[in-house]
Scaffold this motif. Sequence first.
Motif, PDB file in Angstrom:
ATOM      1  N   PHE A   1       2.086   8.448   6.388  1.00 44.99           N
ATOM      2  CA  PHE A   1       1.301   7.588   5.499  1.00 44.99           C
ATOM      3  C   PHE A   1      -0.198   7.830   5.661  1.00 44.99           C
ATOM      4  O   PHE A   1      -0.931   7.931   4.677  1.00 44.99           O
ATOM      5  CB  PHE A   1       1.623   6.117   5.773  1.00 44.99           C
ATOM      6  N   TYR A   2      -0.671   7.914   6.897  1.00 46.76           N
ATOM      7  CA  TYR A   2      -2.118   8.001   7.109  1.00 46.76           C
ATOM      8  C   TYR A   2      -2.683   9.328   6.638  1.00 46.76           C
ATOM      9  O   TYR A   2      -3.799   9.382   6.105  1.00 46.76           O
ATOM     10  CB  TYR A   2      -2.431   7.765   8.585  1.00 46.76           C
ATOM     11  N   ALA A   3      -1.949  10.414   6.810  1.00 47.07           N
ATOM     12  CA  ALA A   3      -2.411  11.703   6.287  1.00 47.07           C
ATOM     13  C   ALA A   3      -2.455  11.676   4.762  1.00 47.07           C
ATOM     14  O   ALA A   3      -3.422  12.155   4.140  1.00 47.07           O
ATOM     15  CB  ALA A   3      -1.497  12.820   6.777  1.00 47.07           C
ATOM     16  N   SER A   4      -1.439  11.093   4.141  1.00 47.53           N
ATOM     17  CA  SER A   4      -1.401  11.001   2.675  1.00 47.53           C
ATOM     18  C   SER A   4      -2.499  10.076   2.164  1.00 47.53           C
ATOM     19  O   SER A   4      -3.123  10.349   1.133  1.00 47.53           O
ATOM     20  CB  SER A   4      -0.029  10.489   2.225  1.00 47.53           C
ATOM     21  N   SER A   5      -2.734   8.980   2.887  1.00 42.49           N
ATOM     22  CA  SER A   5      -3.765   8.033   2.464  1.00 42.49           C
ATOM     23  C   SER A   5      -5.154   8.665   2.533  1.00 42.49           C
ATOM     24  O   SER A   5      -5.960   8.520   1.605  1.00 42.49           O
ATOM     25  CB  SER A   5      -3.698   6.786   3.354  1.00 42.49           C
ATOM     26  N   GLU A   6      -5.429   9.365   3.623  1.00 47.34           N
ATOM     27  CA  GLU A   6      -6.724  10.038   3.761  1.00 47.34           C
ATOM     28  C   GLU A   6      -6.892  11.119   2.696  1.00 47.34           C
ATOM     29  O   GLU A   6      -7.983  11.291   2.124  1.00 47.34           O
ATOM     30  CB  GLU A   6      -6.839  10.634   5.163  1.00 47.34           C
ATOM     31  N   PHE A   7      -5.835  11.854   2.426  1.00 45.40           N
ATOM     32  CA  PHE A   7      -5.885  12.894   1.396  1.00 45.40           C
ATOM     33  C   PHE A   7      -6.187  12.285   0.027  1.00 45.40           C
ATOM     34  O   PHE A   7      -7.004  12.807  -0.729  1.00 45.40           O
ATOM     35  CB  PHE A   7      -4.550  13.633   1.370  1.00 45.40           C
ATOM     36  N   MET A   8      -5.549  11.157  -0.295  1.00 41.64           N
ATOM     37  CA  MET A   8      -5.789  10.525  -1.585  1.00 41.64           C
ATOM     38  C   MET A   8      -7.204   9.985  -1.689  1.00 41.64           C
ATOM     39  O   MET A   8      -7.799   9.988  -2.780  1.00 41.64           O
ATOM     40  CB  MET A   8      -4.768   9.389  -1.796  1.00 41.64           C
TER      41      MET A   8
ATOM     42  N   PRO B   1       2.694  15.399   3.403  1.00 41.41           N
ATOM     43  CA  PRO B   1       4.081  15.725   3.062  1.00 41.41           C
ATOM     44  C   PRO B   1       4.385  15.479   1.589  1.00 41.41           C
ATOM     45  O   PRO B   1       3.576  14.908   0.846  1.00 41.41           O
ATOM     46  CB  PRO B   1       4.878  14.757   3.950  1.00 41.41           C
ATOM     47  N   SER B   2       5.573  15.890   1.178  1.00 42.17           N
ATOM     48  CA  SER B   2       6.018  15.642  -0.191  1.00 42.17           C
ATOM     49  C   SER B   2       6.375  14.179  -0.415  1.00 42.17           C
ATOM     50  O   SER B   2       6.363  13.706  -1.552  1.00 42.17           O
ATOM     51  CB  SER B   2       7.228  16.529  -0.527  1.00 42.17           C
ATOM     52  N   ASP B   3       6.726  13.478   0.653  1.00 43.93           N
ATOM     53  CA  ASP B   3       6.982  12.041   0.594  1.00 43.93           C
ATOM     54  C   ASP B   3       5.940  11.347   1.454  1.00 43.93           C
ATOM     55  O   ASP B   3       5.903  11.538   2.676  1.00 43.93           O
ATOM     56  CB  ASP B   3       8.383  11.727   1.119  1.00 43.93           C
ATOM     57  N   PRO B   4       5.048  10.548   0.872  1.00 36.75           N
ATOM     58  CA  PRO B   4       3.963   9.929   1.661  1.00 36.75           C
ATOM     59  C   PRO B   4       4.461   9.006   2.764  1.00 36.75           C
ATOM     60  O   PRO B   4       3.730   8.733   3.713  1.00 36.75           O
ATOM     61  CB  PRO B   4       3.157   9.160   0.605  1.00 36.75           C
ATOM     62  N   HIS B   5       5.716   8.517   2.671  1.00 34.82           N
ATOM     63  CA  HIS B   5       6.250   7.665   3.730  1.00 34.82           C
ATOM     64  C   HIS B   5       6.469   8.447   5.029  1.00 34.82           C
ATOM     65  O   HIS B   5       6.534   7.847   6.105  1.00 34.82           O
ATOM     66  CB  HIS B   5       7.569   7.028   3.278  1.00 34.82           C
TER      67      HIS B   5
ATOM     68  N   GLN C   1       0.828  -1.209   0.000  1.00 31.57           N
ATOM     69  CA  GLN C   1       0.000   0.000   0.000  1.00 31.57           C
ATOM     70  C   GLN C   1       0.864   1.262   0.000  1.00 31.57           C
ATOM     71  O   GLN C   1       0.625   2.194  -0.779  1.00 31.57           O
ATOM     72  CB  GLN C   1      -0.888   0.014   1.248  1.00 31.57           C
ATOM     73  N   ALA C   2       1.843   1.269   0.885  1.00 31.11           N
ATOM     74  CA  ALA C   2       2.700   2.456   1.010  1.00 31.11           C
ATOM     75  C   ALA C   2       3.519   2.696  -0.255  1.00 31.11           C
ATOM     76  O   ALA C   2       3.702   3.847  -0.683  1.00 31.11           O
ATOM     77  CB  ALA C   2       3.622   2.294   2.219  1.00 31.11           C
ATOM     78  N   GLU C   3       3.995   1.627  -0.874  1.00 33.01           N
ATOM     79  CA  GLU C   3       4.811   1.785  -2.083  1.00 33.01           C
ATOM     80  C   GLU C   3       3.970   2.288  -3.257  1.00 33.01           C
ATOM     81  O   GLU C   3       4.432   3.125  -4.051  1.00 33.01           O
ATOM     82  CB  GLU C   3       5.464   0.452  -2.446  1.00 33.01           C
ATOM     83  N   PHE C   4       2.733   1.799  -3.371  1.00 36.45           N
ATOM     84  CA  PHE C   4       1.874   2.272  -4.465  1.00 36.45           C
ATOM     85  C   PHE C   4       1.513   3.735  -4.262  1.00 36.45           C
ATOM     86  O   PHE C   4       1.414   4.500  -5.232  1.00 36.45           O
ATOM     87  CB  PHE C   4       0.613   1.415  -4.552  1.00 36.45           C
ATOM     88  N   LEU C   5       1.303   4.145  -3.007  1.00 35.18           N
ATOM     89  CA  LEU C   5       1.028   5.552  -2.735  1.00 35.18           C
ATOM     90  C   LEU C   5       2.240   6.409  -3.106  1.00 35.18           C
ATOM     91  O   LEU C   5       2.094   7.517  -3.652  1.00 35.18           O
ATOM     92  CB  LEU C   5       0.687   5.729  -1.256  1.00 35.18           C
ATOM     93  N   LYS C   6       3.426   5.897  -2.852  1.00 32.83           N
ATOM     94  CA  LYS C   6       4.638   6.631  -3.229  1.00 32.83           C
ATOM     95  C   LYS C   6       4.758   6.726  -4.746  1.00 32.83           C
ATOM     96  O   LYS C   6       5.227   7.745  -5.276  1.00 32.83           O
ATOM     97  CB  LYS C   6       5.863   5.935  -2.646  1.00 32.83           C
ATOM     98  N   LEU C   7       4.347   5.683  -5.470  1.00 32.36           N
ATOM     99  CA  LEU C   7       4.354   5.731  -6.934  1.00 32.36           C
ATOM    100  C   LEU C   7       3.426   6.832  -7.436  1.00 32.36           C
ATOM    101  O   LEU C   7       3.772   7.575  -8.361  1.00 32.36           O
ATOM    102  CB  LEU C   7       3.938   4.370  -7.492  1.00 32.36           C
ATOM    103  N   ILE C   8       2.243   6.954  -6.830  1.00 33.62           N
ATOM    104  CA  ILE C   8       1.303   8.005  -7.221  1.00 33.62           C
ATOM    105  C   ILE C   8       1.930   9.378  -7.007  1.00 33.62           C
ATOM    106  O   ILE C   8       1.823  10.270  -7.859  1.00 33.62           O
ATOM    107  CB  ILE C   8      -0.010   7.872  -6.419  1.00 33.62           C
TER     108      ILE C   8
END
Length: 477
Positions: free
Chosen positions: A138-145, A131-135, A95-102
């Motif tokens: 992760f949870y803030a980036s995931s919710e945003f997406m 952040p600029s790097d979802p890692h 999950q985290a790696e695919f979010l980083k790909l996006i």
Amino acid sequence: MKEMRQKTERINLGVLEKNEQYNDQMTDICEFIHKFVPGHSEEENCAQEPQKVLSGGDYLTYERHKQAKNCKSNCRTPSKQLKGLVPKIEEFHNQAEFLKLIWSLLYDTSSSNSIGTLYAARNKMNSRNVPSDPHDNFYASSEFMDKVTTAYIIAGGLHHFKMENLHSKPKPDYAGPVGDHDAMKEYIMEHAHQFVENHAVPHVQNLPDYGIQSNDIKCRYCDKEYRRPMSLRKHEARIHGHPDPQFNQQSGISPPVKTSYKSSVYDYTKLCLTLGLLRLNHNDAIRFGDGERLLRLAKFFCLYYKGGKCPKYAFALLETTAQAQCLLSERQAERFVWNRTVNHQGKIDTNHPNDLDLEHCNKVFKEDVHTYRGKYTEKTILRVSRSALATDGICKKFDNVSSVRQCSGKHKKTDMADDIQLLAEQLHSIGNVFDIDDSRVHDSFPNLKDPLASLNMEDIQTWISGSLKKFSSKHYV
């Protein structure tokens, strides 16, 4: 669904003072785990094969585990060779790696004025914790997406049904059979299918039929065997006339010519919606414990990782697919597919990945062991590791009975309706991101292209064939 909702039983084996980054210490970890495998034997002359048990982790653990098994492949007994362990990659890190790909494809801090981009959406919703790097979060980036994908779906629905805003009604031609529940459901599913076909399905070339079709490098016409794939292709083209643009000039097939490409706003919209829907599908499959859907999505992720310059995860997911399809026995493949999540509530839609559950256990253990302030022994670590979760549960029940309020540590879903509505209205009324107009471009993404469209299918076919040949000869399968 009835089986995947069953409550998971967790057994703690302890904590070792080992570092998985080092091959010798990872070998010690595997040897410790193998003692719990059914059929394990310490006898020097025991030829009994142990039962195979799945052993998962993140990408680093996965790779070190395979190296540890390869190092022990020359031992005398199956137990010493660690044949009872089957390494696999888990879903949370996927999950985290695919979010980083996006993020690597669609997130750029210089695109704040380009309506429809991720960074512009971040500023519109004032999501400062993204952040600029979802890692990094992760949870803030995931919710945003999740918000962005939902807003794109709503804006796409407004565009599809010719609606002016969220409060207007569809045009008469799109009104649908109001009053008939079944007919309305069929009508909505039909239009949803049209919408996905038009705006979220990437156009990818088929695998060419002029590559080698056998891992044995054998001619499809005369069964003649070769040692090199290129020799086989030359033989099929010149002796049997099989169409191959590299060796047969009379085939009439010319290799693809690279041309300059300038992306439009709609290209960004389509790619963002496609990746967002794949991610939502993957998250939904995890929550329901749908192993078959996870393995089906792994094929999409594998190609996106390959085209998006994430070769390690591309190779890992190709191997994951091969394990389920051909490397493992049917019984082991069934376990491999359906043992990817845990459930601690006994309800549907409450599963989460195995590696995420392990991270939660690690957090509880670290909080307990920190009370010793660095003064602990191997015996102390073993005691704390086996009791930490139990004592944590007792403390939470005591706090609940005593009405003690404290942070639960769980990531709760917040109300995202206002942010989604704000962004959807901007995408539809101001951005018009679903209008196909090649003259409109995002300045920060002048050459954006779907990673699948940029793949050379001939190279992909060669890569898959060569990788399968490697997998078949490895000890760790």
